[in-house]
Design an enzyme around this catalytic site. Structure first.
Site, mmCIF file in Angstrom:
data_model
loop_
_atom_site.group_PDB
_atom_site.id
_atom_site.type_symbol
_atom_site.label_atom_id
_atom_site.label_comp_id
_atom_site.label_asym_id
_atom_site.label_seq_id
_atom_site.Cartn_x
_atom_site.Cartn_y
_atom_site.Cartn_z
ATOM 1 N N GLY A 189 1.556 -6.614 12.708
ATOM 2 C CA GLY A 189 0.226 -6.907 12.170
ATOM 3 C C GLY A 189 -0.748 -7.088 13.316
ATOM 4 O O GLY A 189 -0.332 -7.343 14.453
ATOM 5 N N CYS A 230 7.361 -6.891 15.956
ATOM 6 C CA CYS A 230 6.074 -7.200 16.599
ATOM 7 C C CYS A 230 5.509 -8.540 16.094
ATOM 8 O O CYS A 230 5.991 -9.588 16.488
ATOM 9 C CB CYS A 230 5.115 -6.038 16.385
ATOM 10 S SG CYS A 230 3.740 -6.097 17.522
ATOM 11 N N TYR A 231 4.545 -8.530 15.173
ATOM 12 C CA TYR A 231 4.024 -9.809 14.662
ATOM 13 C C TYR A 231 5.167 -10.617 14.032
ATOM 14 O O TYR A 231 5.246 -11.838 14.213
ATOM 15 C CB TYR A 231 2.915 -9.547 13.632
ATOM 16 C CG TYR A 231 2.272 -10.812 13.104
ATOM 17 C CD1 TYR A 231 1.276 -11.466 13.813
ATOM 18 C CD2 TYR A 231 2.694 -11.364 11.894
ATOM 19 C CE1 TYR A 231 0.708 -12.640 13.334
ATOM 20 C CE2 TYR A 231 2.134 -12.539 11.411
ATOM 21 C CZ TYR A 231 1.139 -13.169 12.128
ATOM 22 O OH TYR A 231 0.577 -14.328 11.659
ATOM 23 N N HIS A 252 8.196 -1.189 18.241
ATOM 24 C CA HIS A 252 8.210 -0.607 16.886
ATOM 25 C C HIS A 252 9.330 0.429 16.740
ATOM 26 O O HIS A 252 9.158 1.573 17.138
ATOM 27 C CB HIS A 252 6.855 0.060 16.601
ATOM 28 C CG HIS A 252 5.773 -0.938 16.385
ATOM 29 N ND1 HIS A 252 5.517 -1.502 15.165
ATOM 30 C CD2 HIS A 252 4.900 -1.500 17.250
ATOM 31 C CE1 HIS A 252 4.523 -2.366 15.273
ATOM 32 N NE2 HIS A 252 4.127 -2.383 16.529
ATOM 33 N N GLU A 309 10.177 1.952 14.130
ATOM 34 C CA GLU A 309 9.827 2.954 13.112
ATOM 35 C C GLU A 309 9.017 4.122 13.674
ATOM 36 O O GLU A 309 8.862 5.152 13.010
ATOM 37 C CB GLU A 309 9.046 2.282 11.961
ATOM 38 C CG GLU A 309 7.649 1.765 12.286
ATOM 39 C CD GLU A 309 7.625 0.372 12.924
ATOM 40 O OE1 GLU A 309 8.606 0.008 13.595
ATOM 41 O OE2 GLU A 309 6.607 -0.327 12.791
ATOM 42 N N SER A 348 -2.740 18.288 -15.324
ATOM 43 C CA SER A 348 -3.849 18.733 -14.482
ATOM 44 C C SER A 348 -3.477 20.019 -13.758
ATOM 45 O O SER A 348 -4.289 20.623 -13.080
ATOM 46 C CB SER A 348 -4.155 17.659 -13.441
ATOM 47 O OG SER A 348 -3.071 17.568 -12.538
ATOM 48 N N GLY A 349 -2.218 20.388 -13.864
ATOM 49 C CA GLY A 349 -1.753 21.551 -13.116
ATOM 50 C C GLY A 349 -1.142 21.140 -11.793
ATOM 51 O O GLY A 349 -0.575 21.953 -11.079
ATOM 52 N N GLY A 350 -1.226 19.860 -11.457
ATOM 53 C CA GLY A 350 -0.678 19.388 -10.187
ATOM 54 C C GLY A 350 0.739 18.867 -10.349
ATOM 55 O O GLY A 350 1.211 18.631 -11.466
ATOM 56 N N ASP A 395 2.071 15.915 -9.499
ATOM 57 C CA ASP A 395 2.295 14.530 -9.937
ATOM 58 C C ASP A 395 2.268 14.426 -11.452
ATOM 59 O O ASP A 395 3.133 13.796 -12.061
ATOM 60 C CB ASP A 395 1.242 13.583 -9.339
ATOM 61 C CG ASP A 395 1.137 13.741 -7.845
ATOM 62 O OD1 ASP A 395 2.095 14.268 -7.258
ATOM 63 O OD2 ASP A 395 0.103 13.356 -7.273
ATOM 64 N N SER A 396 1.258 15.045 -12.064
ATOM 65 C CA SER A 396 1.182 14.942 -13.522
ATOM 66 C C SER A 396 2.310 15.745 -14.155
ATOM 67 O O SER A 396 2.883 15.337 -15.172
ATOM 68 C CB SER A 396 -0.183 15.400 -14.034
ATOM 69 O OG SER A 396 -0.380 16.755 -13.764
ATOM 70 N N ALA A 397 2.674 16.875 -13.545
ATOM 71 C CA ALA A 397 3.755 17.692 -14.118
ATOM 72 C C ALA A 397 5.081 16.944 -14.064
ATOM 73 O O ALA A 397 5.821 16.898 -15.055
ATOM 74 C CB ALA A 397 3.859 19.018 -13.370
ATOM 75 N N LYS A 445 4.642 11.301 -1.906
ATOM 76 C CA LYS A 445 4.528 12.699 -2.359
ATOM 77 C C LYS A 445 5.771 13.526 -2.021
ATOM 78 O O LYS A 445 6.260 14.287 -2.854
ATOM 79 C CB LYS A 445 3.296 13.317 -1.681
ATOM 80 C CG LYS A 445 2.890 14.643 -2.235
ATOM 81 C CD LYS A 445 2.087 14.432 -3.476
ATOM 82 C CE LYS A 445 1.360 15.643 -3.934
ATOM 83 N NZ LYS A 445 0.332 15.293 -4.916
#
Ligand code: XMP
Length: 531
Positions: A69, A100-101, A187, A189, A239-241, A243-245, A387
């Site tokens: 942080g 770290c923090y 870090h 990661e 929507s054709g995308g 995520d919605s599909a 995603k």
């Protein structure tokens, strides 16, 4: 239409999923960390400090990570881990990894010394490992790590062993092996930390003893199982995308014939998008598809509107109205609609400021449709996924490859790719340019390698020469970016010949455009879309 907001979110039952909890102290790397843990096939999620105490009652939590942080543990307003919460973690014998923090915080609470340094240390440092037990197992004694801090732990708390140091950091890693608390100043990661992945794997597998079984598909199976006894009808917007599909497909596995798909043509879609989406929906086996052509209505409402936020508000309000009307019709015809399926992703919630009190809201647009219908419950099957995990899921669900690889397209569509007011003429220009960009990116093999590639109509004109005559026409900007989850993005360093081809085709084939620019800005500071 009801004016009050009556939305209930269905909480999923993840009882059988073991998990790691990341407490977010505001590090820019928190999501990277989350992804790294999930890459070990262990489910992890980010929570705020305020949520930690209550979360600890969940028996499926196998370990806690305290993130980095930007603050100093000495700042009066800096977030602190209450000692009773720490006690609860220790009593439950839950391992901790402080980064770290998180490293400084543990040191401060447990009686070590944290000192403010005059110079901040950013970048690579050479780490020397003194004790390779557990966290550093399988890692050479000297490696390069990524530092980003100003405070430093100078002596560890009682009960802690120093595991590693650098030339400027005497306690770069420490551990209390009895309490299973491990902390590092650097870090793990970040890719610049050598063997960072091994450290995270060691924490997750050797220290927390997680079984490395999680996949997005398993996650979804567990959601489907927990929602399998829902009664009544459900609606999902297409929507054709991707995520919605994908979310509608998951809903189909739950609701079967009780699922209704609503597809609204806003008039702001790409060339051929309406036909392609309808074909896709049929190919995916949806039965109740309700198509609404509202293109004229949207264009009328958007007439003369220049402000980006105003455009977004008009579009989402109108969409919600049309959607709500349709839901009522479906309820009348087929029986009460009780559930609304939304394709919200983890990153949408992050950018809308839902997941963390420490992260800033960037744009208001990522909350998609919210019709105000009393008693309608929202189901967001993808709300904890990134995603690329949704793509992996789409692939595992054997959805058409066209949708698995498809680039994201924003809900407000081409309206936010036209700077200024939206007109049929500008939409037609942008659609033609978009088709050219798409064709060229596909034929060059770049499509599956980049996050997004699209043109934007700048709505300003510049002088040029076309066929020996002076022209005064629109400017198109091309935006092509690389990204993993759209939280950050880099402009793609595209081959000049490809850009020349795209630019040549646009100025020759699209009437009304005489100049093409390439956007060379990363996100941040720019966003991917222009509005
Ligand atoms: P920005 O422009 O915020 O975009 O960097 C990040 C990602 O989100 C997409 N995007 C949207 N998606 N509704 C959506 O469903 C929206 O209003 C919206 N605005 C941006 C964008 O295409 C990119 O992938």
């Amino acid at each position: 239409m009801s004016t009050k907001l009556f939305l209930y979110y269905i909480e999923f039952n993840y009882m059988e999923i073991e998990r790691i909890i990341i407490v977010d102290f505001g590090s820019q790397y928190t999501h990277l960390l989350n992804r790294r843990i999930r890459e070990c096939r262990v489910y992890s999620e980010i929570i705020s400090l305020e949520e930690l105490s209550a979360t600890l009652d969940d028996i499926n939590i196998k370990g806690i990570v305290l993130s980095g942080g930007p603050m100093s543990v000495y700042a009066p307003s800096s977030p602190k881990l209450p000692s009773e919460v720490l006690e609860k973690i220790v009593v439950r014998r839950l391992p901790i990894l402080g980064i770290c923090y998180g490293h400084q915080l543990i040191s401060e609470i447990m009686g070590g010394t944290v000192e403010k340094r005059d110079v901040e240390e950013y970048g690579k440092a050479q780490l020397y490992i003194k004790n390779g037990r557990l966290l550093f197992e399988g890692i050479p004694r000297s490696i390069s790590v990524w530092m980003s801090h100003s405070d430093s732990v100078t002596s560890p708390p009682p009960g802690f062993d120093v595991l590693a140091y650098t030339s400027s950091c005497p306690v770069a890693a420490m551990a209390d092996f009895n309490k299973m608390i491990f902390t590092v100043q650097f870090h793990p990661e970040v890719v610049h930390t050598e063997y960072g992945r091994t450290m995270i794997e060691n924490f997750v597998e050797k220290i927390c003893k997680c079984r490395s079984l999680w996949t997005p598909q398993k996650h979804i199976n567990s959601i489907i199982k927990s929602l399998s006894n829902l009664e009544g009808n459900a609606v999902a917007a297409a929507s054709g995308g991707i995520d919605s599909a994908v979310s509608a497909y998951i809903a189909k596995l739950i609701f079967e014939d009780r699922l209704h798909i609503i597809f609204v043509d806003t008039g702001l879609l790409r060339d051929n998008e309406v036909q392609d989406t309808l074909s896709l929906l049929y190919e995916m086996g949806f039965k109740n598809i309700h198509f609404i052509d509202a293109s004229k209505l949207f264009l009328t409402k958007l007439k003369g509107v220049k402000d980006p936020e105003e455009k977004r508000t008009i579009i989402s309000k109108l969409f919600a109205e049309i959607f709500e009307k349709k839901i009522k019709e479906v309820s009348m015809q087929y029986g009460k609609v009780k559930y609304l399926i939304q394709g919200t992703l983890y990153t949408d919630r992050v950018e809308s400021g839902i997941t963390s009190s420490l992260s800033d809201k960037i744009k208001s647009h990522h909350n998609v449709v919210m019709p105000h219908i009393e008693g309608l419950e929202i189901i967001e099957p993808l709300k904890d996924l990134y995603k690329d995990e949704v793509r992996q899921l789409a692939d595992e669900l054997q959805l058409p490859s066209y949708i698995v690889e498809k680039h994201p397209f924003p809900g407000p569509g081409l309206a936010i790719r036209i700077i200024g007011d939206v007109t049929p003429e500008k939409l037609s220009i942008l659609r033609k340019a978009d088709k050219i960009v798409y064709e060229e990116i596909i034929s060059s093999g770049l499509y599956s390698k980049v996050w997004q590639a699209f043109p934007v109509l700048l709505s300003i004109k510049s002088v040029g020469i076309k066929g020996d005559r002076r022209s005064y026409e629109y400017i198109i900007a091309i935006r092509i970016v690389d990204s993993v989850d759209a939280m950050t993005a880099r402009f793609t360093k595209v081959d000049w010949d490809l850009l020349e081809k795209i630019s040549g085709r646009i100025v020759n084939e699209v009437a009304g455009v005489n100049r093409v620019l390439y956007d060379i800005t990363n996100k941040p500071p720019a966003t991917i879309e222009f509005e």
